[in-house]
Design a protein around this motif. Sequence first.
Motif, short mmCIF file in Angstrom:
data_model
loop_
_atom_site.label_atom_id
_atom_site.label_comp_id
_atom_site.label_asym_id
_atom_site.label_seq_id
_atom_site.Cartn_x
_atom_site.Cartn_y
_atom_site.Cartn_z
N UNK A 36 59.83 71.53 44.68
CA UNK A 36 58.75 72.40 45.10
C UNK A 36 59.29 73.54 45.95
N UNK A 37 58.68 74.71 45.83
CA UNK A 37 59.06 75.85 46.66
C UNK A 37 58.34 75.74 47.99
N UNK A 38 59.10 75.77 49.08
CA UNK A 38 58.50 75.64 50.41
C UNK A 38 58.54 76.94 51.19
N UNK A 39 59.08 78.01 50.58
CA UNK A 39 59.10 79.29 51.27
C UNK A 39 59.83 80.35 50.49
N UNK A 40 59.56 81.61 50.83
CA UNK A 40 60.22 82.75 50.20
C UNK A 40 60.60 83.77 51.26
N UNK A 41 61.64 84.54 50.97
CA UNK A 41 62.06 85.61 51.87
C UNK A 41 62.64 86.75 51.05
N UNK A 42 62.53 87.97 51.59
CA UNK A 42 62.98 89.15 50.87
C UNK A 42 64.36 89.64 51.26
N UNK A 43 64.99 89.00 52.27
CA UNK A 43 66.36 89.34 52.65
C UNK A 43 66.95 88.20 53.45
N UNK A 44 68.24 88.30 53.73
CA UNK A 44 68.91 87.20 54.42
C UNK A 44 68.40 86.95 55.82
N UNK A 45 68.10 88.01 56.57
CA UNK A 45 67.61 87.84 57.93
C UNK A 45 66.26 87.13 57.95
N UNK A 46 65.38 87.53 57.03
CA UNK A 46 64.07 86.88 56.93
C UNK A 46 64.22 85.42 56.51
#
Length: 229
Positions: A36-46
């Motif tokens: 399951x996907x538990x999160x997303x981010x648009x860059x490494x810092x995020x």
Amino acid sequence: MTAEALAAAVRVVLVDDQELVRTGLRLVVDSQHDMTVVGEAGNGAAALQLLSGVHADVVVMDVRMPVMDGIEATAHLTGGVLNGSTPKVLVLTTFEEEEEAFAALRAGASGFLLKNGTPEDLLSAVRVIASGDAIVAPRITKRLLDRFAPQFTASAVPDRRLSDLTSREHEVVLLIARGLSNLEIGDRLGVAEATVKSHVRRILTKLALRDRVQIVVLAYESGLVRPHR
């Protein structure tokens, strides 16, 4: 997904600067009963900020992103700086980004996957990395190392940890570094695949390494294996 199934599922975080790509990846991952996907981010810092509060087993990481790229983010994640949590990293790359993929492996990624692969490739890779049983596409990883290893093998420094290995474990390290799977190593040495897995576990413990990719990188960096040898 029931609460019990969710607790047993592989927890995945997606990191890519293109929202459309993340959406596609989420649909593929969430279609499975065991992840399951538990999160997303648009860059490494995020991603680092997200993972400071969200537990993940596998991070699917793009290489080229703004603010912080996938290589730097991978180094932070595999360094265990997030509350002691060390998720495994699967790098998404293209043939044009091979050098970045190599840098990500050295930074601690557990493997990489070409972006033009199939959904089945992605799902298999996530499961393999989550299990810790093998690296993704061992021969592709070997080809990548053969291409870029000359950058550091000229100044290779023997690693004293290798002296702790038995002669059989030394053989297994060499065969892992040359891209053989556990089954192929067993056939080469005339032992069962389960025996090879036991050797690999002991090697990882003795060398204080996380997975097979790190064994391959150490073999090159120490000069134990050289390109095309």
